[in-house]
Design an enzyme around this catalytic site. Structure first.
Site, PDB file in Angstrom:
ATOM      1  N   ASP A 196       8.467  -1.650  15.650  1.00 24.46           N
ATOM      2  CA  ASP A 196       7.618  -2.198  14.607  1.00 24.46           C
ATOM      3  C   ASP A 196       7.245  -1.028  13.688  1.00 24.46           C
ATOM      4  O   ASP A 196       7.430   0.144  14.040  1.00 24.46           O
ATOM      5  CB  ASP A 196       6.375  -2.826  15.243  1.00 24.46           C
ATOM      6  CG  ASP A 196       5.446  -3.443  14.221  1.00 24.46           C
ATOM      7  OD1 ASP A 196       5.942  -4.143  13.321  1.00 24.46           O
ATOM      8  OD2 ASP A 196       4.231  -3.211  14.319  1.00 24.46           O
TER       9      ASP A 196
ATOM     10  N   ASP B 184       4.162  -0.988  10.975  1.00 25.97           N
ATOM     11  CA  ASP B 184       2.760  -0.769  10.641  1.00 25.97           C
ATOM     12  C   ASP B 184       1.909  -0.603  11.894  1.00 25.97           C
ATOM     13  O   ASP B 184       1.960  -1.427  12.811  1.00 25.97           O
ATOM     14  CB  ASP B 184       2.236  -1.929   9.799  1.00 25.97           C
ATOM     15  CG  ASP B 184       3.027  -2.083   8.505  1.00 25.97           C
ATOM     16  OD1 ASP B 184       3.323  -1.055   7.874  1.00 25.97           O
ATOM     17  OD2 ASP B 184       3.369  -3.227   8.145  1.00 25.97           O
TER      18      ASP B 184
END
Length: 224
Positions: free
Chosen positions: A8, A10
């Site tokens: 991922d 953020d």
């Protein structure tokens, strides 16, 4: 190439939310109505943090904002955004993590709910070739229309997009001895649950509790 490493973006590889910060950046430079945009952006961000975000509604908002401007103007602003916001936020711990997987010869990809326009330059800056992100529709000239292509790359959608990406290379999860996924959010539990090595990275409270209950390792990159 025997292992897969998915990340991922953020609050996982970056100590911020690139989508939210892009909205804040547009507000600061006067590209959008500051009061109204900040209000809506903050609402969506709070919903994301709470796990109640409607990803299609958010993407229609975000991509609709992009559609107001030419691609050249957006690219110029994004270069400024990278210089002022993203590049200074990249931490050595995240770069070192990526380098370890690259040195091992793993196949790396970022898989993020944030749209491809915002995240593609960030992936390049991080040295990651493969990016799975919400894809905006484009005109033949390259301008963004404001519509989403396909389904959002969030929640269970990340699983679908990951399978499609691997299938395009004639691969599947079973093609790899080990499959890693690093994420900070409980929204990513569907994908974390199907890899061989889920790593709760800078996890929010819900994901940390889930990881502890399931014996998943915790990794905190940004404790400095």
């Amino acid at each position: 190439m025997s292992n897969l490493a998915l990340f991922d973006l953020d609050h996982t590889l970056l100590p911020l939310d690139s989508d939210y910060e892009w909205g804040q950046f547009l507000t600061r430079i006067g590209a959008v109505d500051a009061k109204e945009f900040a209000r809506r952006n903050a609402e969506f961000f709070a919903q994301y943090q709470a796990g109640t975000l409607d990803p299609v509604a958010y993407l229609e908002f975000a991509l609709g904002t992009l559609a107001q401007f030419s691609r050249q103007q957006l690219d110029d602003w994004h270069a400024q955004f990278m210089h002022e916001v993203i590049t200074p936020a990249i931490r050595p711990a995240a770069s070192d993590l990526l380098l370890r997987h690259q040195d091992a010869g793993d196949l790396l990809a970022i898989i993020t709910a944030t749209n491809h326009f915002v995240t593609a330059p960030i992936a390049r800056q991080l040295g990651i070739e493969h990016l799975i992100a919400a894809m905006p529709e484009r005109t033949p000239a390259g301008d963004i229309t404001g519509r989403l292509v396909g389904i959002p790359t969030s929640g269970a959608g990340k699983v679908s997009h990951m399978h499609d990406w691997l299938a395009a290379m004639d691969k599947s999860l079973d093609s790899f001895d080990r499959s890693h996924f690093y994420s900070d959010s409980h929204n990513d539990i569907p994908l974390l649950s199907i890899v061989t090595h889920p790593i709760a990275t800078n996890p929010n409270a819900k994901l940390e509790a889930h990881a502890i209950a399931h014996g998943w390792p915790l990794l905190k990159l940004f404790n400095d």
